[in-house]
Design a protein around this motif. Sequence first.
Motif, PDB file in Angstrom:
ATOM      1  N   PHE A 247      13.352  -2.404   7.999  1.00 37.73           N
ATOM      2  CA  PHE A 247      11.978  -1.928   8.107  1.00 37.73           C
ATOM      3  C   PHE A 247      11.912  -0.428   7.832  1.00 37.73           C
ATOM      4  N   MET A 248      10.709   0.057   7.601  1.00 32.28           N
ATOM      5  CA  MET A 248      10.508   1.496   7.438  1.00 32.28           C
ATOM      6  C   MET A 248      10.219   2.108   8.798  1.00 32.28           C
ATOM      7  N   VAL A 249      10.673   3.331   8.973  1.00 30.11           N
ATOM      8  CA  VAL A 249      10.421   4.052  10.225  1.00 30.11           C
ATOM      9  C   VAL A 249       9.320   5.080   9.965  1.00 30.11           C
TER      10      VAL A 249
ATOM     11  N   ALA B 119      10.228   5.052  -8.979  1.00 33.83           N
ATOM     12  CA  ALA B 119       9.716   5.994  -7.978  1.00 33.83           C
ATOM     13  C   ALA B 119       8.930   5.244  -6.911  1.00 33.83           C
ATOM     14  N   ILE B 120       9.635   4.728  -5.907  1.00 34.65           N
ATOM     15  CA  ILE B 120       8.910   4.049  -4.830  1.00 34.65           C
ATOM     16  C   ILE B 120       8.256   5.057  -3.893  1.00 34.65           C
ATOM     17  N   TYR B 121       8.832   6.284  -3.810  1.00 32.26           N
ATOM     18  CA  TYR B 121       8.220   7.371  -3.034  1.00 32.26           C
ATOM     19  C   TYR B 121       8.493   8.683  -3.766  1.00 32.26           C
ATOM     20  N   ASP B 122       7.833   9.773  -3.330  1.00 32.41           N
ATOM     21  CA  ASP B 122       7.959  11.061  -4.013  1.00 32.41           C
ATOM     22  C   ASP B 122       9.325  11.714  -3.764  1.00 32.41           C
TER      23      ASP B 122
ATOM     24  N   LEU C 100       0.802  -1.227   0.000  1.00 36.06           N
ATOM     25  CA  LEU C 100       0.000   0.000   0.000  1.00 36.06           C
ATOM     26  C   LEU C 100       0.836   1.279   0.000  1.00 36.06           C
ATOM     27  N   TYR C 101       2.105   1.165   0.430  1.00 34.72           N
ATOM     28  CA  TYR C 101       2.956   2.343   0.598  1.00 34.72           C
ATOM     29  C   TYR C 101       3.805   2.668  -0.624  1.00 34.72           C
ATOM     30  N   CYS C 102       3.859   1.777  -1.615  1.00 30.67           N
ATOM     31  CA  CYS C 102       4.912   1.866  -2.633  1.00 30.67           C
ATOM     32  C   CYS C 102       4.401   2.338  -3.993  1.00 30.67           C
ATOM     33  N   GLY C 103       5.118   3.280  -4.575  1.00 28.70           N
ATOM     34  CA  GLY C 103       4.737   3.841  -5.869  1.00 28.70           C
ATOM     35  C   GLY C 103       4.849   2.869  -7.027  1.00 28.70           C
TER      36      GLY C 103
ATOM     37  N   LEU D  57      16.119  -8.326   1.742  1.00 25.37           N
ATOM     38  CA  LEU D  57      14.662  -8.448   1.800  1.00 25.37           C
ATOM     39  C   LEU D  57      14.224  -7.892   3.150  1.00 25.37           C
ATOM     40  N   ARG D  58      13.771  -6.648   3.137  1.00 26.12           N
ATOM     41  CA  ARG D  58      13.332  -6.073   4.412  1.00 26.12           C
ATOM     42  C   ARG D  58      12.101  -6.821   4.900  1.00 26.12           C
ATOM     43  N   HIS D  59      12.043  -7.051   6.203  1.00 31.47           N
ATOM     44  CA  HIS D  59      10.819  -7.694   6.709  1.00 31.47           C
ATOM     45  C   HIS D  59       9.674  -6.678   6.771  1.00 31.47           C
ATOM     46  N   GLU D  60       9.992  -5.400   6.687  1.00 31.54           N
ATOM     47  CA  GLU D  60       9.044  -4.261   6.636  1.00 31.54           C
ATOM     48  C   GLU D  60       8.390  -3.964   7.983  1.00 31.54           C
ATOM     49  N   THR D  61       7.820  -4.965   8.624  1.00 23.96           N
ATOM     50  CA  THR D  61       7.343  -4.838  10.002  1.00 23.96           C
ATOM     51  C   THR D  61       7.142  -6.257  10.515  1.00 23.96           C
TER      52      THR D  61
ATOM     53  N   GLY E 113      14.848   3.079   6.746  1.00 26.32           N
ATOM     54  CA  GLY E 113      14.727   4.433   6.224  1.00 26.32           C
ATOM     55  C   GLY E 113      13.352   4.944   6.583  1.00 26.32           C
ATOM     56  N   PRO E 114      13.178   6.267   6.521  1.00 32.01           N
ATOM     57  CA  PRO E 114      11.861   6.810   6.836  1.00 32.01           C
ATOM     58  C   PRO E 114      10.844   6.417   5.770  1.00 32.01           C
ATOM     59  N   TYR E 115       9.630   6.174   6.196  1.00 29.59           N
ATOM     60  CA  TYR E 115       8.533   6.029   5.236  1.00 29.59           C
ATOM     61  C   TYR E 115       8.319   7.395   4.568  1.00 29.59           C
ATOM     62  N   ILE E 116       8.160   7.394   3.240  1.00 27.14           N
ATOM     63  CA  ILE E 116       7.894   8.635   2.507  1.00 27.14           C
ATOM     64  C   ILE E 116       6.681   8.416   1.609  1.00 27.14           C
ATOM     65  N   THR E 117       5.766   9.344   1.683  1.00 33.22           N
ATOM     66  CA  THR E 117       4.513   9.180   0.945  1.00 33.22           C
ATOM     67  C   THR E 117       4.718   9.255  -0.571  1.00 33.22           C
TER      68      THR E 117
ATOM     69  N   LEU F 210      21.459  -5.898  -7.437  1.00 34.47           N
ATOM     70  CA  LEU F 210      20.417  -5.950  -8.463  1.00 34.47           C
ATOM     71  C   LEU F 210      19.067  -5.910  -7.761  1.00 34.47           C
ATOM     72  N   GLN F 211      18.399  -4.763  -7.886  1.00 35.70           N
ATOM     73  CA  GLN F 211      17.137  -4.583  -7.187  1.00 35.70           C
ATOM     74  C   GLN F 211      16.014  -4.354  -8.180  1.00 35.70           C
ATOM     75  N   GLY F 212      14.840  -4.872  -7.843  1.00 40.50           N
ATOM     76  CA  GLY F 212      13.694  -4.636  -8.706  1.00 40.50           C
ATOM     77  C   GLY F 212      12.401  -4.956  -8.004  1.00 40.50           C
TER      78      GLY F 212
HETATM   79  N1  5AD Z   1       8.803   5.074   1.631  1.00 41.31           N
HETATM   80  C1  5AD Z   1       9.963   4.580   2.108  1.00 41.31           C
HETATM   81  N2  5AD Z   1      10.418   3.363   1.807  1.00 41.31           N
HETATM   82  C2  5AD Z   1       9.693   2.613   0.955  1.00 41.31           C
HETATM   83  N3  5AD Z   1       9.887   1.377   0.490  1.00 41.31           N
HETATM   84  C3  5AD Z   1       8.879   1.068  -0.347  1.00 41.31           C
HETATM   85  N4  5AD Z   1       8.016   2.092  -0.424  1.00 41.31           N
HETATM   86  C4  5AD Z   1       8.496   3.070   0.400  1.00 41.31           C
HETATM   87  C5  5AD Z   1       8.044   4.354   0.764  1.00 41.31           C
HETATM   88  N5  5AD Z   1       6.913   4.865   0.286  1.00 41.31           N
HETATM   89  C6  5AD Z   1      11.010   0.563   0.903  1.00 41.31           C
HETATM   90  C7  5AD Z   1      10.549  -0.784   1.416  1.00 41.31           C
HETATM   91  C8  5AD Z   1      11.183  -1.750   0.444  1.00 41.31           C
HETATM   92  C9  5AD Z   1      12.365  -0.963  -0.073  1.00 41.31           C
HETATM   93  C10 5AD Z   1      12.893  -1.424  -1.375  1.00 41.31           C
HETATM   94  O1  5AD Z   1      11.873   0.336  -0.180  1.00 41.31           O
HETATM   95  O2  5AD Z   1      11.056  -0.992   2.723  1.00 41.31           O
HETATM   96  O3  5AD Z   1      11.614  -2.946   1.046  1.00 41.31           O
END
Ligand code: 5AD
Length: 353
Positions: free
Chosen positions: A199-201, A305-308, A66-69, A158-162, A229-233, A104-106
């Motif tokens: 994980f994301m913070v 663009a996973i985030y803005d 839900l968080y990823c572009g 592979l981040r566990h994310e949470t 890393g910080p979560y970014i919208t 190699l990331q995708g």
């Molecule tokens: N903000 C920050 N990090 C993100 N990721 C994915 N979407 C976002 C976002 N909106 C991170 C996830 C993923 C990594 C490749 O990027 O943690 O594992």
Amino acid sequence: MTDKLVEKLRRERDLSDSELKELIESGAHDEALRQAADEVRRERYGDAVFLRGLIEFTSYCKNNCLYCGLRAGNRNAERYRLSKDEILACCAEGYALGYRTFVLQGGEDPYYTDDMICDIVREIRARYPDCAITLSIGEKPRESYERYFEAGANRYLLRHETADLIHYGQLHPADMSGENRKRCLRDLKEIGYQVGSGFMVGSPYQTTDNLIADLRFLQKLQPDMIGIGPYITHRDTPFKNEKNGSVELTLRMLSILRLMFPYALLPSTTALGTIDPHGRELGLQSGGNVVMPNLSPTGVREKYAIYDNKICTGEESAQCRRCLEMRIESAGYRAVTDRGDVRRDETGVKDDT
Ligand code: 5AD
Ligand code: SF4
Ligand code: FES
């Protein structure tokens, strides 16, 4: 003034849940935390900062986090795939810039079959026997992970994310599961990869208890790398109205990780550099010892663009290399161009790498 809680964490590499809660929620320990984290990183790794060349080779993804572009449901996302030759050209450029790890990331893109991934890995392995090959291509069956490993991949991110399964369910659609993600991480470790999790913070709905659960999960997994890393919208996701994570909390968590996992490779991430112009320098000063400069061709960077407002999208690889070297030096460290393997032993800085 010594900070008792910080000193205890440094000494025992562990704290009770309520003590961790105090560290995470109060800003009062931040300066002591940062200082202790930097001392511990210097004991183990000196002033070395390891560089990893990041090749974002596909922006297609079958998932819908839900968080990823890059989520499949985002019709506005521009998609691209790099060919084997384009990936090899990135490696050649990266090697010339001194990188000895290729990441190699995708997105999770079924277009790249296991045969194709193995073929690409084998070719990189043959051309660059002195380099580490890191894959970051998501959740796969154990057999696939085994095949990539046999083909020559050494590391997997592979981040566990949470770690909290309920929180995981709030960040992902019903067809993804936190259990499967943890299964993947255990398989990767058993196969023999150097494993990175994280994980994301400040992700939506995240609580302090969730962050403590992340630390507890990592204590069990004992990964070689921990990426936070910080979560970014991102504007085209269901979370478009959610708040970004903060620099302060991300730095605080980085320092806590350095004290709990003195041996770990901790990247100072692009996301941190995106929410603060000096975020990556601050990340290094808070315990981070890895940076992952972008090696993707400039023509595709904006599309990953996973985030803005992601940084480094307009720069050539060589520009990022120079820019980072300056940033690393200005923060008080030294960019190192070797494989940068994990140092699990306690002997500290042995040589001049
Ligand atoms: N903000 C920050 N990090 C993100 N990721 C994915 N979407 C976002 C976002 N909106 C991170 C996830 C993923 C990594 C490749 O990027 O943690 O594992
Ligand atoms: Fe795909 Fe990864 Fe984005 Fe999830 S975080 S949608 S798996 S690219
Ligand atoms: Fe990419 Fe600064 S690191 S432009």
